[in-house]
Design an enzyme around this catalytic site. Structure first.
Site, PDB file in Angstrom:
ATOM      1  N   LYS A 192       0.805  -1.247   0.076  1.00 45.81           N
ATOM      2  CA  LYS A 192       0.081   0.078   0.011  1.00 45.81           C
ATOM      3  C   LYS A 192       0.902   1.249  -0.129  1.00 45.81           C
ATOM      4  O   LYS A 192       0.556   2.179  -0.755  1.00 45.81           O
ATOM      5  CB  LYS A 192      -1.045   0.025   1.150  1.00 45.81           C
TER       6      LYS A 192
ATOM      7  N   LYS B 159      -5.697  -0.107 -12.520  1.00 41.96           N
ATOM      8  CA  LYS B 159      -6.732  -0.796 -11.284  1.00 41.96           C
ATOM      9  C   LYS B 159      -7.159  -2.121 -11.949  1.00 41.96           C
ATOM     10  O   LYS B 159      -7.173  -2.842 -10.881  1.00 41.96           O
ATOM     11  CB  LYS B 159      -8.062   0.098 -11.428  1.00 41.96           C
TER      12      LYS B 159
HETATM   13  O1  M6R Z   1      -8.660  -6.754  -9.474  1.00 41.40           O
HETATM   14  P1  M6R Z   1      -7.892  -7.805  -8.556  1.00 41.40           P
HETATM   15  O2  M6R Z   1      -8.152  -7.699  -7.316  1.00 41.40           O
HETATM   16  O3  M6R Z   1      -7.839  -9.114  -9.304  1.00 41.40           O
HETATM   17  O4  M6R Z   1      -6.379  -7.102  -8.825  1.00 41.40           O
HETATM   18  C1  M6R Z   1      -5.031  -7.644  -8.307  1.00 41.40           C
HETATM   19  C2  M6R Z   1      -4.096  -6.668  -8.567  1.00 41.40           C
HETATM   20  O5  M6R Z   1      -3.790  -6.366  -9.446  1.00 41.40           O
HETATM   21  C3  M6R Z   1      -4.420  -5.760  -7.230  1.00 41.40           C
HETATM   22  O6  M6R Z   1      -4.930  -6.039  -5.886  1.00 41.40           O
HETATM   23  C4  M6R Z   1      -3.246  -4.630  -7.202  1.00 41.40           C
HETATM   24  O7  M6R Z   1      -2.063  -5.258  -6.600  1.00 41.40           O
HETATM   25  C5  M6R Z   1      -3.753  -3.198  -6.682  1.00 41.40           C
HETATM   26  N1  M6R Z   1      -3.168  -2.225  -7.099  1.00 41.40           N
HETATM   27  C6  M6R Z   1      -3.275  -3.302  -4.946  1.00 41.40           C
HETATM   28  O8  M6R Z   1      -3.504  -2.085  -4.579  1.00 41.40           O
END
Ligand code: M6R
Length: 595
Positions: free
Chosen positions: A471, A590
């Site tokens: 984070k 995202k």
């Molecule tokens: O959409 P998702 O939860 O599958 O995405 C996975 C990761 O790309 C996502 O959690 C990423 O690490 C975020 N930017 C974390 O804040």
């Protein structure tokens, strides 16, 4: 990554596309573009940076049909010329793409040999040239698109504005595409959230579906099966009129504060609703929990709860590292996929393989109608509402809390879980007071001078240390590493210098020896001059080993969910002081729909 938006209907397309792209900006925000069709002529606007209006955009004539795109660069740098849409030489069609043409190199080489002229460095322009070649050979645009699309390797979704027939075509593979049906016209987008103010009626496209949109009509044809399909219309549960920041300056802070509610929304499931999944877990030989990034850490948290509370053989696996587990996973195992977007390519890939192996799939996703939930035998939702900030906050705690509810329900303590989760959310307000924010801001004033920071966690807080570090690094761009505290003396301690900030997570609900380990780890770094920050049970705030201490609510084994919140707040206040783009950090998107 990358957002596609399209509209045909009775309203002015220009504004609808612009607003749609603003809502899709979270998918990619290095450049963007719009193409509209007026009297059989395509007019285009492209720019780099964020989606915002300027004089040139206003010069586009008002039209009733058009497409738009927000880009997250894969092939070619962030330049206007690489922004989508990419128009044909004859200016009779223009294309936007989401995905990555994996055989881009070989296709481009062939096209160059055939004297094709490229203006951009993108893989999208390769698609344009392939289509042009087919059109020149006498095929219709529709047939040319189909033939060209079949030559593309990788996950690709495209939308095309056809100036001759006043139509939009789109073909989906891998990257998501949803059609919205409204009284005023047809919407087409990478997610339903982007057209949510206009309709709840959606059609989710399957891979290789080609949709043809003319006026207010759609027809779907699957280019793999060569069959026409009747559109399957679904009604969304929620409709979001406005997706705004409310009284907050950033979505991130709004979403952090919202956790006082969203943890409960994610865990409102009754025993009856959870029953099919609980039985599947009990029947399974082993439960594998898959996710990437923050969702991967939530998978770790869910696995921890399933093992320690319910005695379930549960193993979290980073979805992009699933291959080494393939030789041991059998159809008797259950797969639980965790994802905010429901569209993460790294997570979809193993699910496709494991589904073929005969494994049952359960998912816990935030967005509706997505690829991951549609692949699932057991579909559950976070219900956290739109999470706009690229850094995931409220969805992480929702996922972890759901894991706790699952584990407690398996252990016959469903009601206790609900009661404790309510207690937790009620007590979270202590983290959001003006004095708590002031303390964090002062602390961040000191932290911002350091380039390296470390976070130590143990047991229930191991994954919180990793998530806390992710984070902070995502938005502050500082080098922050989370470690299992046990690692310290095995190597990490070599990195500690005078003034290096080290966070230690110290709850009160651990077995004594676990907290002793954290205390001794902090003593060891303190002895080497570290700046120490404790997060956890207030009883430890009096220990002389901590320079700063952030007390968090301690509710049985739920304190880990509370402990992640100070890291989210540190990430926010630190990045604010550093002047960074909080909701849209550099290089990130995202929804990571490419490999
Ligand atoms: O959409 P998702 O939860 O599958 O995405 C996975 C990761 O790309 C996502 O959690 C990423 O690490 C975020 N930017 C974390 O804040």
């Amino acid at each position: 990554m990358c957002g596609i938006f399209g509209y045909t209907g009775s309203n002015v397309a220009n504004n609808l596309i612009f607003d749609g792209l603003k809502r899709l900006e979270y998918r990619g925000y290095d450049s963007w573009g719009i193409a509209i069709l007026k009297e059989n002529k395509i007019h285009q606007y492209k720019n780099i940076g964020l989606v915002k209006k300027d004089k040139d955009l206003e010069k586009l004539p008002d039209a009733k049909i058009g497409i738009g795109h927000t880009r997250w660069a894969t092939h070619g740098g962030v330049k206007k010329v690489n922004a989508h849409p990419h128009i044909s030489t004859e200016k009779d069609f223009t294309i936007v793409q989401n995905g990555m043409v994996e055989n881009f190199d070989s296709l481009k080489k062939q096209l160059l040999k055939q004297k094709a002229i490229f203006k951009s460095e993108t893989d999208t322009e390769v698609i344009v040239k392939l289509v042009e070649k087919e059109v020149r050979s006498g095929k219709s645009l529709k047939q040319s698109l189909i033939t060209s699309f079949k030559k593309l390797e990788g996950r690709n979704t495209i939308a095309i504005l056809d100036s001759k027939q006043n139509k939009i075509y789109a073909i989906k593979n891998g990257s998501p595409l949803v059609v919205g049906l409204s009284k005023d016209g047809i919407y087409l987008a990478s997610d339903s959230l982007s057209f949510s103010p206009y309709t709840k009626k959606i059609v989710v496209l399957d891979d290789y579906d080609m949709v043809e949109i003319e006026g207010k009509n759609i027809s779907i044809f699957n280019i793999k099966t060569n069959r026409k399909k009747k559109p399957e219309i679904k009604t969304l549960k929620y409709q979001y009129e406005e997706i705004d920041k409310g009284k907050y300056d950033h979505f991130m802070l709004k979403e952090i504060v919202e956790q006082q509610k969203t943890i409960n929304y994610a865990t409102e499931y009754t025993l009856e609703e959870l029953k099919p999944l609980l039985e599947a877990i009990r029947r399974s030989k082993k439960a594998y929990i898959l996710g990437a990034g923050t969702a991967g850490f939530a998978a770790g948290q869910i696995g921890y709860f399933l093992r320690t509370i319910a005695g379930i053989d549960a193993q979290d696996v980073k979805s992009y590292e699933f291959r080494s587990y393939l030789p041991i996973i059998t159809s008797k195992d259950l797969i639980i996929a965790v994802s905010q977007s429901g569209e993460t390519a790294d997570t979809i890939e193993p699910l496709e393989i494991l589904k073929k192996k005969g494994c049952k799939i359960a998912s816990f996703v935030n967005m509706f109608g997505t690829t991951i939930s549609r692949m699932s035998d057991y579909e559950y939702y976070t219900n956290a509402g739109p999470e706009i900030c690229v850094a995931s906050t409220k969805v992480f705690t929702a996922q972890s809390a759901w894991g706790y509810l699952l584990a407690m329900s398996l252990a016959g303590k469903h009601t206790t879980a609900h009661r404790r989760l309510k207690l937790l959310t009620k007590s979270l307000n202590s983290l959001f007071t003006p004095s708590s924010f002031d303390y964090l801001k002062r602390m961040c004033g000191v932290l911002k001078k350091s380039e390296h920071m470390f976070i130590l966690g143990k047991g229930e807080n191991s994954f919180i240390a990793l998530e806390g570090a992710l984070k902070i690094k995502e938005i502050s761009y500082k080098h922050v590493e989370g470690f299992f505290a046990g690692e310290l003396k095995h190597g990490v301690i070599a990195l500690i210098e005078k003034g290096t900030p080290v966070f230690g997570i110290i709850p009160d609900d651990h077995k004594d020896n676990e907290n002793k380990d954290i205390i001794s780890a902090i003593e060891q770094v303190k002895a080497r001059g570290a700046l120490t920050i404790g997060i956890g049970s207030e009883q430890y705030s009096k220990l002389k080993i901590f320079d700063y201490f952030i007390p968090t609510p301690q509710i049985n084994s739920l304190s880990s969910i509370a402990n992640v919140i100070p890291f989210q707040l540190v990430s926010y206040f630190l990045s604010l002081q550093l002047g960074n783009n909080i909701d849209k950090p550099r290089n990130l998107a995202k929804s990571v729909t490419v490999k």
